[in-house]
Design a protein around this motif. Sequence first.
Motif, PDB file in Angstrom:
ATOM      1  N   ILE A 142       6.712   2.125  23.400  1.00  0.00           N
ATOM      2  CA  ILE A 142       6.996   1.337  22.207  1.00  0.00           C
ATOM      3  C   ILE A 142       7.969   2.109  21.329  1.00  0.00           C
ATOM      4  O   ILE A 142       7.757   3.293  21.051  1.00  0.00           O
ATOM      5  CB  ILE A 142       5.705   1.021  21.430  1.00  0.00           C
ATOM      6  N   VAL A 143       9.053   1.431  20.902  1.00  0.00           N
ATOM      7  CA  VAL A 143      10.089   2.142  20.144  1.00  0.00           C
ATOM      8  C   VAL A 143      10.666   1.256  19.043  1.00  0.00           C
ATOM      9  O   VAL A 143      10.881   0.063  19.242  1.00  0.00           O
ATOM     10  CB  VAL A 143      11.216   2.632  21.089  1.00  0.00           C
ATOM     11  N   GLY A 144      10.885   1.855  17.885  1.00  0.00           N
ATOM     12  CA  GLY A 144      11.538   1.173  16.766  1.00  0.00           C
ATOM     13  C   GLY A 144      12.654   2.023  16.224  1.00  0.00           C
ATOM     14  O   GLY A 144      13.011   3.054  16.801  1.00  0.00           O
ATOM     15  N   GLY A 145      13.207   1.613  15.084  1.00  0.00           N
ATOM     16  CA  GLY A 145      14.337   2.317  14.498  1.00  0.00           C
ATOM     17  C   GLY A 145      14.023   2.881  13.131  1.00  0.00           C
ATOM     18  O   GLY A 145      12.862   3.154  12.805  1.00  0.00           O
ATOM     19  N   ARG A 146      15.039   3.020  12.309  1.00  0.00           N
ATOM     20  CA  ARG A 146      14.894   3.679  11.015  1.00  0.00           C
ATOM     21  C   ARG A 146      13.848   3.000  10.146  1.00  0.00           C
ATOM     22  O   ARG A 146      13.033   3.660   9.501  1.00  0.00           O
ATOM     23  CB  ARG A 146      16.242   3.679  10.276  1.00  0.00           C
ATOM     24  N   THR A 148      12.245  -0.190  11.437  1.00  0.00           N
ATOM     25  CA  THR A 148      11.323  -0.887  12.342  1.00  0.00           C
ATOM     26  C   THR A 148      10.363   0.055  13.057  1.00  0.00           C
ATOM     27  O   THR A 148       9.488  -0.404  13.792  1.00  0.00           O
ATOM     28  CB  THR A 148      12.099  -1.716  13.377  1.00  0.00           C
ATOM     29  N   HIS A 149      10.505   1.377  12.849  1.00  0.00           N
ATOM     30  CA  HIS A 149       9.517   2.291  13.445  1.00  0.00           C
ATOM     31  C   HIS A 149       8.124   2.003  12.889  1.00  0.00           C
ATOM     32  O   HIS A 149       7.112   2.289  13.533  1.00  0.00           O
ATOM     33  CB  HIS A 149       9.899   3.750  13.194  1.00  0.00           C
ATOM     34  N   THR A 150       8.056   1.407  11.683  1.00  0.00           N
ATOM     35  CA  THR A 150       6.744   1.065  11.118  1.00  0.00           C
ATOM     36  C   THR A 150       6.083  -0.058  11.925  1.00  0.00           C
ATOM     37  O   THR A 150       4.868  -0.054  12.130  1.00  0.00           O
ATOM     38  CB  THR A 150       6.884   0.634   9.653  1.00  0.00           C
ATOM     39  N   LEU A 151       6.891  -1.014  12.396  1.00  0.00           N
ATOM     40  CA  LEU A 151       6.364  -2.071  13.253  1.00  0.00           C
ATOM     41  C   LEU A 151       5.927  -1.496  14.596  1.00  0.00           C
ATOM     42  O   LEU A 151       4.871  -1.864  15.138  1.00  0.00           O
ATOM     43  CB  LEU A 151       7.420  -3.150  13.467  1.00  0.00           C
ATOM     44  N   ALA A 152       6.747  -0.595  15.133  1.00  0.00           N
ATOM     45  CA  ALA A 152       6.419   0.031  16.415  1.00  0.00           C
ATOM     46  C   ALA A 152       5.123   0.823  16.312  1.00  0.00           C
ATOM     47  O   ALA A 152       4.274   0.764  17.208  1.00  0.00           O
ATOM     48  CB  ALA A 152       7.572   0.939  16.855  1.00  0.00           C
ATOM     49  N   VAL A 166      -0.129   4.443  26.843  1.00  0.00           N
ATOM     50  CA  VAL A 166       0.770   3.861  25.854  1.00  0.00           C
ATOM     51  C   VAL A 166       1.487   5.001  25.137  1.00  0.00           C
ATOM     52  O   VAL A 166       0.852   5.955  24.684  1.00  0.00           O
ATOM     53  CB  VAL A 166       0.008   2.996  24.827  1.00  0.00           C
ATOM     54  N   VAL A 167       2.796   4.904  25.030  1.00  0.00           N
ATOM     55  CA  VAL A 167       3.613   5.974  24.450  1.00  0.00           C
ATOM     56  C   VAL A 167       4.436   5.427  23.286  1.00  0.00           C
ATOM     57  O   VAL A 167       5.080   4.387  23.415  1.00  0.00           O
ATOM     58  CB  VAL A 167       4.573   6.571  25.501  1.00  0.00           C
ATOM     59  N   HIS A 168       4.400   6.124  22.158  1.00  0.00           N
ATOM     60  CA  HIS A 168       5.239   5.767  21.011  1.00  0.00           C
ATOM     61  C   HIS A 168       6.448   6.695  20.993  1.00  0.00           C
ATOM     62  O   HIS A 168       6.308   7.893  20.760  1.00  0.00           O
ATOM     63  CB  HIS A 168       4.435   5.906  19.704  1.00  0.00           C
ATOM     64  N   ILE A 169       7.628   6.150  21.256  1.00  0.00           N
ATOM     65  CA  ILE A 169       8.840   6.952  21.267  1.00  0.00           C
ATOM     66  C   ILE A 169       9.389   7.068  19.849  1.00  0.00           C
ATOM     67  O   ILE A 169       9.664   6.057  19.198  1.00  0.00           O
ATOM     68  CB  ILE A 169       9.914   6.336  22.183  1.00  0.00           C
ATOM     69  N   GLN A 170       9.534   8.290  19.385  1.00  0.00           N
ATOM     70  CA  GLN A 170      10.103   8.531  18.058  1.00  0.00           C
ATOM     71  C   GLN A 170      11.624   8.466  18.179  1.00  0.00           C
ATOM     72  O   GLN A 170      12.287   9.455  18.438  1.00  0.00           O
ATOM     73  CB  GLN A 170       9.653   9.903  17.544  1.00  0.00           C
ATOM     74  N   SER A 171      12.176   7.279  17.991  1.00  0.00           N
ATOM     75  CA  SER A 171      13.597   7.067  18.281  1.00  0.00           C
ATOM     76  C   SER A 171      14.511   7.792  17.310  1.00  0.00           C
ATOM     77  O   SER A 171      15.681   8.021  17.605  1.00  0.00           O
ATOM     78  CB  SER A 171      13.923   5.572  18.253  1.00  0.00           C
ATOM     79  N   VAL A 190       8.616  -1.936  24.854  1.00  0.00           N
ATOM     80  CA  VAL A 190       8.625  -2.903  23.758  1.00  0.00           C
ATOM     81  C   VAL A 190       9.530  -2.307  22.681  1.00  0.00           C
ATOM     82  O   VAL A 190       9.242  -1.246  22.130  1.00  0.00           O
ATOM     83  CB  VAL A 190       7.214  -3.156  23.198  1.00  0.00           C
ATOM     84  N   ILE A 191      10.634  -2.984  22.395  1.00  0.00           N
ATOM     85  CA  ILE A 191      11.682  -2.429  21.538  1.00  0.00           C
ATOM     86  C   ILE A 191      11.868  -3.304  20.297  1.00  0.00           C
ATOM     87  O   ILE A 191      11.943  -4.534  20.400  1.00  0.00           O
ATOM     88  CB  ILE A 191      13.009  -2.345  22.313  1.00  0.00           C
ATOM     89  N   PHE A 192      11.944  -2.651  19.150  1.00  0.00           N
ATOM     90  CA  PHE A 192      12.227  -3.343  17.894  1.00  0.00           C
ATOM     91  C   PHE A 192      13.628  -2.952  17.438  1.00  0.00           C
ATOM     92  O   PHE A 192      13.914  -1.769  17.234  1.00  0.00           O
ATOM     93  CB  PHE A 192      11.204  -2.954  16.821  1.00  0.00           C
ATOM     94  N   ASP A 193      14.506  -3.951  17.284  1.00  0.00           N
ATOM     95  CA  ASP A 193      15.868  -3.671  16.816  1.00  0.00           C
ATOM     96  C   ASP A 193      16.384  -4.874  16.037  1.00  0.00           C
ATOM     97  O   ASP A 193      16.830  -5.859  16.614  1.00  0.00           O
ATOM     98  CB  ASP A 193      16.795  -3.353  17.997  1.00  0.00           C
ATOM     99  N   LEU A 194      16.265  -4.787  14.723  1.00  0.00           N
ATOM    100  CA  LEU A 194      16.747  -5.826  13.820  1.00  0.00           C
ATOM    101  C   LEU A 194      17.966  -5.284  13.086  1.00  0.00           C
ATOM    102  O   LEU A 194      18.166  -4.072  13.012  1.00  0.00           O
ATOM    103  CB  LEU A 194      15.665  -6.225  12.817  1.00  0.00           C
ATOM    104  N   ARG A 195      18.786  -6.206  12.561  1.00  0.00           N
ATOM    105  CA  ARG A 195      19.989  -5.714  11.890  1.00  0.00           C
ATOM    106  C   ARG A 195      19.613  -4.728  10.799  1.00  0.00           C
ATOM    107  O   ARG A 195      18.610  -4.934  10.104  1.00  0.00           O
ATOM    108  CB  ARG A 195      20.817  -6.881  11.320  1.00  0.00           C
TER     109      ARG A 195
END
Length: 290
Positions: A142-146, A148-152, A166-171, A190-195
């Motif tokens: 599971i990975v998010g961004g700056r 969206t890491h909160t959603l991840a 289950v692994v949480h990737i600190q992107s 499972v990737i979170f990437d919103l504008r």
Amino acid sequence: MSSSDLTISDRIQRKLDELTRAERQLAHSILENYPASGLGPLTALAKGANVSAPTVARMVQKLGYKGYPEFQAELREELKAKAKNPIAKHDAWAEGAPSGHMLNRFTDAVIENIRQTLGQIDPDQFDTACQMVAEPRSRVYIVGGRITHTLAEYLFLHMQVIRPEVVHIQSTSNGWPHYLLDVKEGDVFVIFDLRRYENNTLKLAEMAHKKGAKLILFTDQWRSPVDRLTDITFSGRIVVPSAWDSNVTSLLLIESMISTVQNLCWGDTKDRAEALEDMFDQTMLFRKFT
């Protein structure tokens, strides 16, 4: 959902089954670098997709536009909306802000986002995504961004209880490539990437895809560049009267996924939850009132 609510990507996705082979080839070419792909001359778009100029003209009309200039004008508007930073977004809604309390205005916008988002999600596709996440033979990353890491992290904390591996990737860390060392074919990302879309997230998705992983993407109505690599994409509406986008639709989908995967894994999940509660009791982490 009315036609005015649809992005060009939405229109293309809805019409794919009705397009000819050449038109589908053109559609996929547009989606690969959407929405920037259609900003050049009609002949350049045709050449890039290896189709004829009349094919471009026919498909544009099938999407509901009178011609290529109208199609291109809407692409430009989408590109402007996609690229807005928080200050620009604030200015855009503040100038025409309607009367009424912000609580009501914000809630109305969120409800409309939910309505439009759910209107374009295929329940069977959602069930398939949940089954992919529940598959015990696959590891889930599971990975998010700056932001969206909160959603991840929210999804990760629940999935930790529901199933193993289950692994949480600190992107945002320079160490994220380390997580890819153990990825095997059939694992699920499972990737979170919103504008605003992040280059690290796209690179990670490309590397995971190359290793044979399956990708599930949570994104917005304009769709992250990661979309071209995914097995399943969920596009949530995110626009609200704020300088920041809303994550409510993403959270709704996440919590629905958590509930569904929990039910699919309930036999093991129940045992894991009981073991976790026992550890909580031993550590006295939570207060007891009985």
